[in-house]
Enzyme design. Structure first.
Site, PDB file in Angstrom:
ATOM      1  N   ASP A   1      -2.181   6.643   6.256  1.00 27.50           N
ATOM      2  CA  ASP A   1      -3.197   5.774   5.684  1.00 27.50           C
ATOM      3  C   ASP A   1      -3.524   4.732   6.753  1.00 27.50           C
ATOM      4  OD1 ASP A   1      -4.684   3.832   4.404  1.00 27.50           O
ATOM      5  OD2 ASP A   1      -3.238   3.466   2.791  1.00 27.50           O
TER       6      ASP A   1
ATOM      7  N   LYS B   1     -12.833  -1.833   5.777  1.00 34.01           N
ATOM      8  CA  LYS B   1     -12.134  -2.701   6.716  1.00 34.01           C
ATOM      9  C   LYS B   1     -12.688  -2.549   8.127  1.00 34.01           C
ATOM     10  CE  LYS B   1      -8.896  -2.980   3.270  1.00 34.01           C
ATOM     11  NZ  LYS B   1      -8.011  -2.194   2.441  1.00 34.01           N
TER      12      LYS B   1
ATOM     13  N   TRP C   1       0.825  -1.216   0.000  1.00 34.09           N
ATOM     14  CA  TRP C   1       0.000   0.000   0.000  1.00 34.09           C
ATOM     15  C   TRP C   1       0.852   1.255   0.000  1.00 34.09           C
ATOM     16  CZ3 TRP C   1      -4.295  -0.631  -2.132  1.00 34.09           C
ATOM     17  CH2 TRP C   1      -5.019  -1.814  -1.959  1.00 34.09           C
TER      18      TRP C   1
HETATM   19  C1  LIG Z   1      -7.456  -1.627   1.422  1.00 32.21           C
HETATM   20  C2  LIG Z   1      -6.407  -0.606   1.571  1.00 32.21           C
HETATM   21  C3  LIG Z   1      -6.275   0.463   0.672  1.00 32.21           C
HETATM   22  C4  LIG Z   1      -7.118   0.605  -0.558  1.00 32.21           C
HETATM   23  O1  LIG Z   1      -8.380   0.937  -0.253  1.00 32.21           O
HETATM   24  P1  LIG Z   1      -9.427   1.267  -1.433  1.00 32.21           P
HETATM   25  O2  LIG Z   1     -10.575   1.710  -0.636  1.00 32.21           O
HETATM   26  O3  LIG Z   1      -9.624  -0.006  -2.183  1.00 32.21           O
HETATM   27  O4  LIG Z   1      -8.820   2.314  -2.276  1.00 32.21           O
HETATM   28  C5  LIG Z   1      -5.309   1.410   0.920  1.00 32.21           C
HETATM   29  N1  LIG Z   1      -4.506   1.320   1.988  1.00 32.21           N
HETATM   30  C6  LIG Z   1      -4.587   0.298   2.865  1.00 32.21           C
HETATM   31  C7  LIG Z   1      -3.678   0.261   4.034  1.00 32.21           C
HETATM   32  C8  LIG Z   1      -5.534  -0.697   2.678  1.00 32.21           C
HETATM   33  O5  LIG Z   1      -5.621  -1.702   3.556  1.00 32.21           O
END
Ligand SMILES: *Cc1c(COP(=O)(O)O)cnc(C)c1O
Length: 369
Positions: free
Chosen positions: A175, A199, A101
């Protein structure tokens, strides 16, 4: 009967939330319509939207000088949004590269700015956060970006790392897609926290950004309106039609957290769940986890079977036992159990019981050969 779903995202939601959504599905609050059918400009929907924000502010103790934005495009959209809103051409930015990521965030940022990789990026799936002694910050960097929990390997920044990052005195952007609200944090130490919803927040289609208000209003001229945070801020995140139902469900999740002891209470359960699962994996000769123990994620527990030829049998039998989506990400292989806030402790107990039983049957088989 509902199963225990270990999917990394979209992921399991709290059963109480799903039941409440089901109850309100056809007729929300005696309006005669579903939340899904309401105008986002209606008084009714506005009350849902405002309550959701108020509950998130309460659950995460968000200071008043921070805005909460409800956005489209997932966390990935903000990989572009962040440099577009915070840099001008030629600016330098600091990024940690601790996994897939982070790498994706860096790749987007490189279109707009000079990216200095503070640490990492030398191996494909890092199993540890690089030693602090090796970090190289850029004195010119406009901000520092990190992915606080790498979802694919299950690698999480620890307090000792964060302290060192905050000490640089730069805006810190995290993030937190896969560990937001998993334990109490001090929002005021961050400039921006952002996360895709699917998530630990709610259904896919929504992402959330918590942003210090002085960082809004500096976007480049070329920034598309739907990537410009100022546009979201000025329009209560309703410049265009937001993901109304996902927003409502996120609100039910925040309310569920609030009425169940908040982030403090869920953090205790999360710690117990992770300790149990890693503890079992570590004492086993049959399974292993390769992440540096002190940096293991409490949300995404990866493990490999020593004999990978048993992987597909493990997946078939676990599925039959109503333990779903344990297959690891293809970039890392093996298995991954995502145990977000909504995963009850009984789910982890059931997984460990299954893993023990699988180990017992197949270790015997190996011995008898
Ligand atoms: C799942 C995830 C993403 C991507 O998320 P989207 O909503 O599909 O863009 C980005 N960063 C992390 C840490 C993730 O777990």
């Amino acid at each position: 009967m509902r199963a225990f779903n270990f999917s990394a995202g979209p992921a399991m939601l709290p059963e109480a939330v799903m039941q409440r959504a089901e109850k309100e599905f056809l007729n929300w609050n005696n309006t005669g319509m579903s939340v899904m059918e309401m105008s986002h400009r209606s008084k009714e929907y506005m009350s849902v939207a405002h309550q959701t924000e108020a509950d998130l502010r309460e659950v995460m103790s968000i200071p008043d000088n921070y805005l909460v934005l409800f956005l489209h495009g997932g966390a990935s959209m903000q990989f572009s949004g962040i440099p577009l809103n915070l840099t001008q051409p030629g600016d330098t930015v600091d990024y940690f590269n601790t996994g897939v990521w982070s790498t994706k965030a860096i790749k987007e940022a490189m279109r707009y700015a000079n990216v200095n990789v503070v640490a990492g990026g030398d191996v494909a799936n890092p199993t540890e956060i690089p030693d602090i002694a090796t970090w190289r910050f850029s004195p010119e960097a406009k901000y520092i970006h990190l992915c606080s929990n790498e979802t694919i390997t299950g690698l999480e920044f620890q307090e000792v790392h964060l302290e060192h990052i905050f000490a640089q005195g730069k805006p810190v952007i995290a993030d937190m897609s896969s560990n937001i609200m998993s334990c109490p944090i001090d929002v005021s130490r961050y400039a921006i926290i952002y996360a895709g919803a699917q998530k630990n927040i709610g259904p896919a289609g929504l992402s959330i950004m918590i942003i210090r208000d002085d960082l809004v209003g500096q976007a480049r001229d070329i920034t598309p309106s739907l990537l410009n945070w100022e546009v979201y801020a000025q329009n209560d995140s309703m410049f265009n039609t937001p993901a109304t139902y996902a927003w409502y469900l996120a609100g039910l999740v925040f309310n569920w957290l609030k009425t169940n002891g908040g982030v403090e209470a869920v953090a205790e359960v999360n710690t117990r769940k992770a300790q149990k699962l890693y503890g079992y994996i570590d004492q086993s000769e049959f399974y292993s986890n390769t992440i540096t123990p002190s940096q293991r994620s409490k949300m995404n527990v990866t493990f490999h079977l020593k004999d990978s030829t048993l992987d597909s049998l493990f997946l078939d039998e676990s599925k039959a036992a109503k333990l779903l989506s344990l297959k690891g990400h293809k970039a890392f292989g093996g298995m991954r159990a995502s145990i977000y806030n909504a995963m009850p402790e009984e789910g982890v107990d059931a997984l460990i019981a299954f893993m023990k039983q699988f180990e017992r049957s197949h270790s015997n088989a190996m011995l008898s050969v």
